[in-house]
Design an enzyme around this catalytic site. Sequence first.
Site, PDB file in Angstrom:
ATOM      1  N   HIS A   1      -7.455   4.791   1.660  1.00 19.53           N
ATOM      2  CA  HIS A   1      -6.815   4.585   0.355  1.00 19.53           C
ATOM      3  C   HIS A   1      -6.872   5.818  -0.547  1.00 19.53           C
ATOM      4  O   HIS A   1      -6.344   5.795  -1.654  1.00 19.53           O
ATOM      5  CB  HIS A   1      -7.441   3.388  -0.352  1.00 19.53           C
ATOM      6  CG  HIS A   1      -7.253   2.131   0.425  1.00 19.53           C
ATOM      7  ND1 HIS A   1      -6.092   1.395   0.385  1.00 19.53           N
ATOM      8  CD2 HIS A   1      -8.061   1.514   1.322  1.00 19.53           C
ATOM      9  CE1 HIS A   1      -6.198   0.364   1.195  1.00 19.53           C
ATOM     10  NE2 HIS A   1      -7.378   0.411   1.785  1.00 19.53           N
TER      11      HIS A   1
ATOM     12  N   HIS B   1     -14.455  -1.738   5.720  1.00 18.25           N
ATOM     13  CA  HIS B   1     -13.317  -2.436   6.320  1.00 18.25           C
ATOM     14  C   HIS B   1     -13.662  -3.051   7.684  1.00 18.25           C
ATOM     15  O   HIS B   1     -14.475  -2.516   8.433  1.00 18.25           O
ATOM     16  CB  HIS B   1     -12.195  -1.399   6.499  1.00 18.25           C
ATOM     17  CG  HIS B   1     -10.861  -1.961   6.827  1.00 18.25           C
ATOM     18  ND1 HIS B   1     -10.355  -1.961   8.108  1.00 18.25           N
ATOM     19  CD2 HIS B   1      -9.915  -2.531   6.044  1.00 18.25           C
ATOM     20  CE1 HIS B   1      -9.140  -2.486   8.094  1.00 18.25           C
ATOM     21  NE2 HIS B   1      -8.857  -2.847   6.851  1.00 18.25           N
TER      22      HIS B   1
ATOM     23  N   GLU C   1     -16.478   4.193   3.021  1.00 16.48           N
ATOM     24  CA  GLU C   1     -15.107   4.507   2.615  1.00 16.48           C
ATOM     25  C   GLU C   1     -15.202   5.369   1.370  1.00 16.48           C
ATOM     26  O   GLU C   1     -16.229   5.338   0.683  1.00 16.48           O
ATOM     27  CB  GLU C   1     -14.345   3.209   2.297  1.00 16.48           C
ATOM     28  CG  GLU C   1     -14.121   2.360   3.528  1.00 16.48           C
ATOM     29  CD  GLU C   1     -13.515   0.991   3.230  1.00 16.48           C
ATOM     30  OE1 GLU C   1     -12.832   0.830   2.210  1.00 16.48           O
ATOM     31  OE2 GLU C   1     -13.748   0.088   4.038  1.00 16.48           O
TER      32      GLU C   1
ATOM     33  N   LYS D   1      -0.573   3.972   4.663  1.00 14.93           N
ATOM     34  CA  LYS D   1      -0.683   3.571   3.259  1.00 14.93           C
ATOM     35  C   LYS D   1       0.120   4.542   2.384  1.00 14.93           C
ATOM     36  O   LYS D   1       1.335   4.442   2.381  1.00 14.93           O
ATOM     37  CB  LYS D   1      -2.146   3.411   2.895  1.00 14.93           C
ATOM     38  CG  LYS D   1      -2.600   2.084   3.530  1.00 14.93           C
ATOM     39  CD  LYS D   1      -4.006   1.770   3.591  1.00 14.93           C
ATOM     40  CE  LYS D   1      -4.134   0.433   4.318  1.00 14.93           C
ATOM     41  NZ  LYS D   1      -5.403   0.244   4.972  1.00 14.93           N
TER      42      LYS D   1
ATOM     43  N   SER E   1     -11.251  -0.719  -0.227  1.00 17.40           N
ATOM     44  CA  SER E   1      -9.934  -1.353  -0.138  1.00 17.40           C
ATOM     45  C   SER E   1      -9.796  -2.621  -0.970  1.00 17.40           C
ATOM     46  O   SER E   1      -8.703  -2.942  -1.411  1.00 17.40           O
ATOM     47  CB  SER E   1      -9.594  -1.644   1.311  1.00 17.40           C
ATOM     48  OG  SER E   1     -10.577  -2.448   1.905  1.00 17.40           O
TER      49      SER E   1
ATOM     50  N   ASN F   1       0.823  -1.212   0.000  1.00 15.46           N
ATOM     51  CA  ASN F   1       0.000   0.000   0.000  1.00 15.46           C
ATOM     52  C   ASN F   1       0.860   1.266   0.000  1.00 15.46           C
ATOM     53  O   ASN F   1       0.361   2.354   0.252  1.00 15.46           O
ATOM     54  CB  ASN F   1      -0.905   0.029   1.240  1.00 15.46           C
ATOM     55  CG  ASN F   1      -1.859  -1.145   1.273  1.00 15.46           C
ATOM     56  OD1 ASN F   1      -2.430  -1.518   0.259  1.00 15.46           O
ATOM     57  ND2 ASN F   1      -2.008  -1.742   2.447  1.00 15.46           N
TER      58      ASN F   1
ATOM     59  N   ASP G   1     -14.065   6.936   5.638  1.00 13.91           N
ATOM     60  CA  ASP G   1     -12.726   6.372   5.809  1.00 13.91           C
ATOM     61  C   ASP G   1     -11.949   6.595   4.508  1.00 13.91           C
ATOM     62  O   ASP G   1     -12.285   6.042   3.469  1.00 13.91           O
ATOM     63  CB  ASP G   1     -12.877   4.873   6.125  1.00 13.91           C
ATOM     64  CG  ASP G   1     -11.546   4.156   6.331  1.00 13.91           C
ATOM     65  OD1 ASP G   1     -10.541   4.601   5.751  1.00 13.91           O
ATOM     66  OD2 ASP G   1     -11.531   3.138   7.044  1.00 13.91           O
TER      67      ASP G   1
HETATM   68  C1  LIG Z   1      -5.895  -0.334   6.191  1.00 12.53           C
HETATM   69  C2  LIG Z   1      -7.223   0.212   6.512  1.00 12.53           C
HETATM   70  C3  LIG Z   1      -7.536   0.617   7.809  1.00 12.53           C
HETATM   71  C4  LIG Z   1      -6.615   0.384   8.969  1.00 12.53           C
HETATM   72  O1  LIG Z   1      -5.513   1.217   8.918  1.00 12.53           O
HETATM   73  P1  LIG Z   1      -4.165   0.803   9.682  1.00 12.53           P
HETATM   74  O2  LIG Z   1      -3.461   2.085   9.870  1.00 12.53           O
HETATM   75  O3  LIG Z   1      -3.449  -0.153   8.793  1.00 12.53           O
HETATM   76  O4  LIG Z   1      -4.573   0.174  10.975  1.00 12.53           O
HETATM   77  C5  LIG Z   1      -8.769   1.192   8.022  1.00 12.53           C
HETATM   78  N1  LIG Z   1      -9.660   1.349   7.016  1.00 12.53           N
HETATM   79  C6  LIG Z   1      -9.387   0.937   5.765  1.00 12.53           C
HETATM   80  C7  LIG Z   1     -10.409   1.122   4.706  1.00 12.53           C
HETATM   81  C8  LIG Z   1      -8.173   0.346   5.481  1.00 12.53           C
HETATM   82  O5  LIG Z   1      -7.914  -0.088   4.251  1.00 12.53           O
END
Ligand SMILES: *Cc1c(COP(=O)(O)O)cnc(C)c1O
Length: 385
Positions: free
Chosen positions: A207, A132, A175, A238, A179, A46, A204
């Site tokens: 990404h 997620h 989101e 990421k 993801s 990522n 969220d």
């Molecule tokens: C990776 C991810 C998370 C968690 O993030 P980390 O910092 O890796 O704990 C939360 N939401 C989504 C959509 C993700 O892809």
Amino acid sequence: MNSEKWIDEELAHLREKSLERRLSVFGEAGGKIKIEGRTFLNFSSNDYLGLSRHPQVVSASRRYLESYGCGATASRLITGTLEPHAELERAIAALKGYGASLVFGSGFLANAGIIASLVGRSDHVFADKLVHASIIDGIALSRANLKRFRHNDPEHLESLLKECPRSGRKLVVTESVFSMDGDIAPLPEIISVAARYGAMTMVDEAHATGVFGPRGSGLIREYGLDDRVNVSMGTLSKALGGYGGFVACSPALRELLVNRARAFIYTTGLPPAVVGSAIGALAVIEKAGNPGAQLLGRAAVFRNRLQDADLNVLNSQSQIIPVLIGDNARALAVAQRLKSEGILAVAIRPPTVPEGTARLRLSLTLDHSEEDLEWAAREIAEACR
Ligand SMILES: *Cc1c(COP(=O)(O)O)cnc(C)c1O
């Protein structure tokens, strides 16, 4: 040990369904890596902008390490909020266009802490079907009543909001870039529906941060929704290449989280070197202008190549490109074959994705050159045939 017999049974069961997972150990991270002297294109990283090993990011991290030491040595509310934490929170708030920001130990902890602070037992959360796992766990922790709307379907969301009792707070969660599918939520429509029913909204941007929007600020800002989305959540792990999670929000909401979010309160602050790497990564993005646009351009070309070979990339519109395979064992076999050609593309299987939709999940990074991608598209098409 006799008391652990159930564990062997459970593992045997996973093996039968081709669902067993194993940890692999790598000598380095990023989009292009060496394994035993051989170079691999890594489509499972990522590190979208290649910042995890960027010299300026590494040197920023080192500077903070040397000035402040290895650990924050306390939780944030005690004495674990150092100048770097405050500096990073100012930078995130400015980038995201919000009045305040709060950094958490990880994106997972941010989702767990935020949701459980906003809603409780007599409240209602409406979440997209594909959100997620950390969002789902945050909702479970909150004990709120969960309703899931069909993926990217504002009309279904509206019908669920309509049926919902008037009492209790309401929160809509989605989101911006998904993801596992790499598609994009219809944020303006979702936010309008939520507003009509007086619901709070949380997006969220794990990404999207660093990749989409002006200076990598994400899709909330690209759509001009920063004054309508209550909670803009993201991760430092990421595109920013480091570790940690964050929220951008109003100053009042930040204050509530500082007082209520157990996943923030009862854990040690992020180490200075980790905070420094995030500050360094934000500075590199700011200087570069819009590095995400270059990545998205390459992703569009790559996606076309795969589609020309009749592969199903679902509705991907981002640097995340799934190649649908369906069967778990077949997805593993394709991934195995690609590995022998020098391409790492992990097969994603249930329960991470719905039953019968096992897939390769390809993440493009700026470490992949245009020539790398041309070659990889041909190899992937071949392996899927
Ligand atoms: C990776 C991810 C998370 C968690 O993030 P980390 O910092 O890796 O704990 C939360 N939401 C989504 C959509 C993700 O892809």
